[in-house]
Design a protein around this motif. Structure first.
Motif, mmCIF file in Angstrom:
data_model
loop_
_atom_site.group_PDB
_atom_site.id
_atom_site.type_symbol
_atom_site.label_atom_id
_atom_site.label_comp_id
_atom_site.label_asym_id
_atom_site.label_seq_id
_atom_site.Cartn_x
_atom_site.Cartn_y
_atom_site.Cartn_z
ATOM 1 N N PRO A 11 0.827 -1.208 0.000
ATOM 2 C CA PRO A 11 0.000 0.000 0.000
ATOM 3 C C PRO A 11 0.861 1.258 0.000
ATOM 4 O O PRO A 11 1.805 1.372 0.775
ATOM 5 C CB PRO A 11 -0.786 -0.108 1.308
ATOM 6 N N GLY A 12 0.522 2.185 -0.900
ATOM 7 C CA GLY A 12 1.298 3.416 -0.965
ATOM 8 C C GLY A 12 2.295 3.420 -2.117
ATOM 9 O O GLY A 12 2.815 4.466 -2.475
ATOM 10 N N TYR A 28 -6.007 3.066 -6.015
ATOM 11 C CA TYR A 28 -6.724 4.338 -5.927
ATOM 12 C C TYR A 28 -5.868 5.388 -6.619
ATOM 13 O O TYR A 28 -4.677 5.192 -6.853
ATOM 14 C CB TYR A 28 -7.033 4.725 -4.475
ATOM 15 N N SER A 84 -3.482 -0.046 -3.002
ATOM 16 C CA SER A 84 -4.043 0.083 -1.651
ATOM 17 C C SER A 84 -3.962 -1.219 -0.866
ATOM 18 O O SER A 84 -4.224 -1.225 0.335
ATOM 19 C CB SER A 84 -5.489 0.562 -1.715
ATOM 20 N N VAL A 85 -3.611 -2.337 -1.522
ATOM 21 C CA VAL A 85 -3.402 -3.583 -0.783
ATOM 22 C C VAL A 85 -2.030 -4.127 -1.172
ATOM 23 O O VAL A 85 -1.450 -3.711 -2.171
ATOM 24 C CB VAL A 85 -4.474 -4.650 -1.080
ATOM 25 N N ALA A 86 -1.543 -5.071 -0.413
ATOM 26 C CA ALA A 86 -0.270 -5.712 -0.719
ATOM 27 C C ALA A 86 -0.544 -6.919 -1.596
ATOM 28 O O ALA A 86 -1.338 -7.782 -1.231
ATOM 29 C CB ALA A 86 0.427 -6.145 0.567
ATOM 30 N N ALA A 145 -4.818 -9.155 -3.733
ATOM 31 C CA ALA A 145 -4.159 -9.330 -2.441
ATOM 32 C C ALA A 145 -3.602 -10.742 -2.329
ATOM 33 O O ALA A 145 -4.188 -11.700 -2.828
ATOM 34 C CB ALA A 145 -5.156 -9.057 -1.311
ATOM 35 N N LYS A 175 -3.202 -12.651 0.374
ATOM 36 C CA LYS A 175 -3.973 -13.555 1.208
ATOM 37 C C LYS A 175 -5.278 -12.853 1.537
ATOM 38 O O LYS A 175 -5.283 -11.750 2.024
ATOM 39 C CB LYS A 175 -3.213 -13.848 2.504
ATOM 40 N N ARG A 185 -9.758 -13.622 2.420
ATOM 41 C CA ARG A 185 -10.823 -14.596 2.585
ATOM 42 C C ARG A 185 -11.425 -14.854 1.208
ATOM 43 O O ARG A 185 -11.293 -14.056 0.292
ATOM 44 C CB ARG A 185 -11.904 -14.027 3.502
ATOM 45 N N ARG A 234 -15.870 -14.284 4.657
ATOM 46 C CA ARG A 234 -16.146 -13.444 5.832
ATOM 47 C C ARG A 234 -17.494 -13.758 6.456
ATOM 48 O O ARG A 234 -17.654 -13.710 7.678
ATOM 49 C CB ARG A 234 -16.087 -11.962 5.432
#
Lengths: 294, 200
Positions: A30-31, A47, A56-58, A72, A74, A76, A104
């Protein structure tokens, strides 16, 4: 007295750069800026800020034509229509069952979405509601297909085909959903003598190949005949191979499982779980898969 | 042994961190989990979300972030409440809550052992937990604690002993792309000139 092997915890070695890999992936956190080109459409996991596309996710960046998204590493299980899942019944409610599928929220299997025994097509009556527990109880394993997704992300399942239904004797392996490769079919009869169901939600079911398909059952009778020792050995070996592939983070599909099974034949079943044997087997599998591709 | 280590750290100018490590995905029930160790301080974080939220608490345009900090012994008190607020503000600045309106994200932190720099360890564990859960973040962030000893020297990542002897303890949360400060909190007194010379 049986012999015991004990090992002390040791620092895990990362998979070396010399190991054959199939194509480099662009990994981001992220970033991190993915691209400054404004021609791309942004997908999940990204984003836009100041005309830069930022993750925004790894995970790994996936690009399909003009769409850029980050998957992502990992997560759910997120249900999509048409996926095959293997789940466990957790609750029997008024007109539906709640199924645990590593997502989830628990998935829902409506009474109107299952096949009645005998293949009848009729309205579900009050007797059917009371007899729900005769079909599926808490703790039963089922294979089903995703029919639709509710607005909050919960998944609605159906077993309206003879190939879905209650699962009888076999071994369940729970892995991360991102390791199961999406294919045309998830029911495989492997030539080594067992069958495997690769659920998209990461639940993998290994069972002995059925000799004959029961047409009238509708998927709810369970076959409880004793399984011969040779079949049990094949199933145990497959289970250990799948665990080895998961530890080395290889994608699971029928070819990779089969190659891993063949590479593990020189070793004893219980030795497959040892780290050095695991690395050797998976390295050989990886090599064969790369040879297959190119 | 501990005294020797502190002497070595003081001789090096105090600008080195204790050995730290992190493990992700160690709990099976939460959506994301992480354990962060800084020296002998360790914190376990578990993250649930985005999940359903009861009617009164939901926000119509963004996700609600709730932080629960459990101390090692005893019931959560006022200090835990204030730390929860600091963590919540830090995480809200980073988590893209607008992507999940009318949901709740719950972060539960359990202190496993406290040997100084607890708040920064909690911040780091929270970041690793958010990463493990796959929640959308605008950037990664980290936490660092600095202690000002009576002579004016700066010690990073202080132990409990160093914290007690220090004149001021400052904790910062810093974001990843441009190293901007997200949150600061101070305990004790220090002059404004000493302030800006922190995170380089």
């Amino acid at each position: 007295m049986a012999a015991i092997t004990m090992r002390l915890p040791a620092v895990r070695r990362a998979v070396g750069p010399a190991a054959p890999r199939g194509g480099e992936k662009h990994l981001v956190a992220p970033g991190d800026t993915i691209t400054t080109d404004t021609g791309y459409m942004r997908g999940h996991g990204t984003y836009v800020e100041e005309e830069k596309l930022i993750a925004s996710v790894a995970g790994a960046v996936e690009r399909v034509n003009k769409l850029v998204c980050v998957r992502a590493l990992k997560a759910r299980y997120n249900g999509e229509v048409g996926d095959i899942v293997v789940g466990r019944i957790t609750e029997v409610q008024q007109k539906r069952w709640k199924v645990e599928t590593n997502s989830r929220l628990d998935s829902v299997l409506l009474l109107s979405s299952v096949n009645l025994p005998g293949g009848e097509l009729r309205r579900r009556s009050a007797e059917d509601e009371l007899a729900m527990r005769d079909y599926l109880q808490e703790g039963d394993l089922i294979s089903a297909e995703v029919q639709s997704v509710f607005s909050d992300g919960a998944v609605s399942l159906h077993t309206r085909s003879l190939k879905y239904g209650k699962l009888a004797q076999g071994v369940l392996v729970q892995v991360s959903p991102s390791l199961v490769k999406r294919q045309k079919t998830h029911f495989h009869d492997l030539p080594c003598g067992a069958s495997v169901i690769l659920g998209n939600n990461g639940f993998i079911w290994i069972h002995p190949t059925l000799e004959h398909k029961d047409e009238e059952a509708g998927g709810f009778t369970t076959n409880l005949e004793p399984v011969p020792l040779s079949d049990r050995e094949v199933i145990s070996r497959l289970r250990n191979c799948i665990v080895a592939l998961v530890n080395q983070k290889l994608m699971l599909f029928d070819t990779s499982i089969l190659y891993c099974y063949e590479a593990s034949l020189p070793h004893q079943i219980k030795d497959i779980l040892k780290p050095e044997v695991e690395e050797e087997i998976v390295l050989e599998t990886r090599q064969r898969l790369l040879d297959l591709e190119g | 042994m501990a005294g020797e280590k502190e002497k070595v750290v003081a001789a090096a100018g105090g600008c080195c961190l204790r050995p730290f490590s992190c493990e992700q995905g160690l709990l099976s029930r939460p959506d994301g989990s992480a354990a962060f160790l800084q020296g002998d301080t360790s914190v376990l974080a578990g993250l649930y979300g985005p999940a359903e939220v009861k009617g009164s608490k939901e926000l119509p345009d963004r996700a609600v972030l709730e932080v629960l900090l459990r101390p090692k012994v005893g019931l959560p008190g006022v200090i835990e409440r204030s730390r929860e607020q600091l963590l919540r503000q830090t995480c809200e600045a980073v988590v893209l809550g607008v992507l999940h309106p009318r949901t709740a994200i719950t972060l539960v932190l359990q202190v496993l052992s406290d040997a100084g720099s607890l708040l920064s360890c909690c911040i780091n564990a929270a970041c690793m937990g958010l990463l493990d859960a796959g929640l959308p973040l605008s950037s990664l962030f980290c936490g660092v604690t600095c202690a000002l000893d009576p002579n004016g020297a700066i010690i990073l990542d202080p132990t409990t002993r160093q914290e007690q002897e220090a004149r001021a303890i400052l904790t910062f949360a810093i974001d990843s792309p441009e190293r901007k400060v997200l949150m600061t909190t101070t305990k004790g007194s220090c002059s404004v000139e000493e302030g800006p010379c922190f995170p380089p």
